[in-house]
Design a protein around this motif. Structure first.
Motif, PDB file in Angstrom:
ATOM      1  N   LYS A  45      76.643  -5.849  52.100  1.00 40.64           N
ATOM      2  CA  LYS A  45      75.234  -5.595  52.355  1.00 40.64           C
ATOM      3  C   LYS A  45      75.127  -4.399  53.283  1.00 40.64           C
ATOM      4  O   LYS A  45      75.888  -4.270  54.225  1.00 40.64           O
ATOM      5  N   GLY A  46      74.206  -3.506  52.995  1.00 41.33           N
ATOM      6  CA  GLY A  46      74.033  -2.302  53.793  1.00 41.33           C
ATOM      7  C   GLY A  46      74.516  -1.074  53.033  1.00 41.33           C
ATOM      8  O   GLY A  46      74.440  -1.012  51.816  1.00 41.33           O
ATOM      9  N   GLN A  47      75.014  -0.096  53.776  1.00 38.31           N
ATOM     10  CA  GLN A  47      75.457   1.171  53.195  1.00 38.31           C
ATOM     11  C   GLN A  47      76.779   1.010  52.444  1.00 38.31           C
ATOM     12  O   GLN A  47      77.702   0.373  52.945  1.00 38.31           O
ATOM     13  N   SER A  71      72.488  -2.018  39.079  1.00 34.60           N
ATOM     14  CA  SER A  71      71.443  -2.903  38.570  1.00 34.60           C
ATOM     15  C   SER A  71      71.826  -4.361  38.770  1.00 34.60           C
ATOM     16  O   SER A  71      72.994  -4.708  38.720  1.00 34.60           O
ATOM     17  N   ARG A  72      70.827  -5.185  38.969  1.00 34.70           N
ATOM     18  CA  ARG A  72      71.030  -6.627  38.975  1.00 34.70           C
ATOM     19  C   ARG A  72      70.920  -7.098  37.521  1.00 34.70           C
ATOM     20  O   ARG A  72      70.060  -6.621  36.784  1.00 34.70           O
ATOM     21  N   GLU A 102      72.880 -10.002  48.262  1.00 38.09           N
ATOM     22  CA  GLU A 102      74.215 -10.442  47.882  1.00 38.09           C
ATOM     23  C   GLU A 102      74.202 -10.867  46.421  1.00 38.09           C
ATOM     24  O   GLU A 102      73.160 -11.141  45.851  1.00 38.09           O
ATOM     25  N   GLY A 103      75.386 -10.937  45.837  1.00 33.34           N
ATOM     26  CA  GLY A 103      75.491 -11.440  44.480  1.00 33.34           C
ATOM     27  C   GLY A 103      76.049 -10.419  43.519  1.00 33.34           C
ATOM     28  O   GLY A 103      76.642  -9.422  43.899  1.00 33.34           O
ATOM     29  N   ARG A 104      75.828 -10.687  42.253  1.00 33.67           N
ATOM     30  CA  ARG A 104      76.395  -9.876  41.179  1.00 33.67           C
ATOM     31  C   ARG A 104      75.541  -8.638  40.911  1.00 33.67           C
ATOM     32  O   ARG A 104      74.322  -8.727  40.813  1.00 33.67           O
ATOM     33  N   TRP A 105      76.210  -7.511  40.758  1.00 36.41           N
ATOM     34  CA  TRP A 105      75.572  -6.245  40.422  1.00 36.41           C
ATOM     35  C   TRP A 105      76.302  -5.646  39.229  1.00 36.41           C
ATOM     36  O   TRP A 105      77.492  -5.876  39.028  1.00 36.41           O
ATOM     37  N   GLN A 106      75.599  -4.858  38.447  1.00 37.46           N
ATOM     38  CA  GLN A 106      76.219  -4.145  37.335  1.00 37.46           C
ATOM     39  C   GLN A 106      76.271  -2.663  37.664  1.00 37.46           C
ATOM     40  O   GLN A 106      75.331  -2.107  38.236  1.00 37.46           O
ATOM     41  N   LYS A 138      80.084  -0.120  31.340  1.00 37.92           N
ATOM     42  CA  LYS A 138      79.485  -1.149  32.192  1.00 37.92           C
ATOM     43  C   LYS A 138      80.599  -1.894  32.901  1.00 37.92           C
ATOM     44  O   LYS A 138      81.595  -2.281  32.290  1.00 37.92           O
ATOM     45  N   ASP A 139      80.426  -2.072  34.195  1.00 37.14           N
ATOM     46  CA  ASP A 139      81.373  -2.834  35.001  1.00 37.14           C
ATOM     47  C   ASP A 139      80.552  -3.695  35.956  1.00 37.14           C
ATOM     48  O   ASP A 139      79.356  -3.465  36.136  1.00 37.14           O
ATOM     49  N   GLU A 140      81.204  -4.675  36.555  1.00 33.69           N
ATOM     50  CA  GLU A 140      80.486  -5.542  37.484  1.00 33.69           C
ATOM     51  C   GLU A 140      81.107  -5.466  38.870  1.00 33.69           C
ATOM     52  O   GLU A 140      82.295  -5.227  39.023  1.00 33.69           O
ATOM     53  N   ALA A 141      80.252  -5.651  39.853  1.00 33.50           N
ATOM     54  CA  ALA A 141      80.692  -5.680  41.240  1.00 33.50           C
ATOM     55  C   ALA A 141      79.911  -6.784  41.948  1.00 33.50           C
ATOM     56  O   ALA A 141      78.860  -7.202  41.485  1.00 33.50           O
TER      57      ALA A 141
END
Length: 164
Positions: free
Chosen positions: A80-82, A107-108, A138-142, A157-160
């Motif tokens: 979270k943050g920069q 993107s979420r 927090e959580g899943r991002w694409q 496309k990848d996930e983080a």
């Protein structure tokens, strides 16, 4: 005197009740649909009408891109943050690519409200650095990438995951 037995027929009441129930259910379904609109898929970072019209060309370009280039992200975890992320683009022969036009979208998966479109802040030896950017949830991002190198055009496309 004998009493006359009268029978009641509830069939018309049941039919009217079912009709009223169907009307209420339809109204509720419409209300839910209006409150929760369908989010557009942003994988190709274009309007879906354009993707629909040109999907065969897009898939052909994607195959050519995959046959000639490899792509890797520096991180699968954010805080979270920069944050900052680096994308490495090389040819299949291992040569670095420095002249690519890359757009990265953060993107979420469940909504487009928090999309962030990023351009490289610096490019060094095939490493495209994006950021700094801010992640507040927090959580899943694409990580959605649109890459163009000359005549080659590819999407990835990848996930983080974002943690505290």
């Amino acid at each position: 005197m004998s009493k006359v037995k009268t029978e009641r027929n509830y069939y018309p009441h049941a039919v009217v009740g079912m009709i009223i129930g169907c009307v209420i259910a339809c109204g509720y379904t419409i209300k839910i649909a209006l409150d929760n609109p369908v989010e557009m898929d942003t994988y190709y970072m274009e309007k879906y009408q354009n993707v629909d019209e040109n999907i065969n060309e897009i898939l052909e370009l994607q195959e050519k891109f995959n046959a000639n280039f490899t792509l890797a992200y520096s991180s699968e975890k954010f805080h979270k943050g920069q944050n900052e992320i680096t994308l490495r683009l090389t040819t299949k022969r291992g040569e670095v690519v420095e002249n690519a036009d890359i757009t990265l979208m953060l993107s979420r998966p469940e909504t487009n409200k928090e999309n962030q479109t990023l351009r490289p802040s610096r490019v060094e030896k095939g490493l495209y650095t994006f950021g700094p950017f801010t992640i507040e949830k927090e959580g899943r991002w694409q990580l959605l990438s649109k890459i163009q190198v000359g005549e080659f055009k590819g999407y990835h496309k990848d996930e983080a995951y974002a943690v505290k």
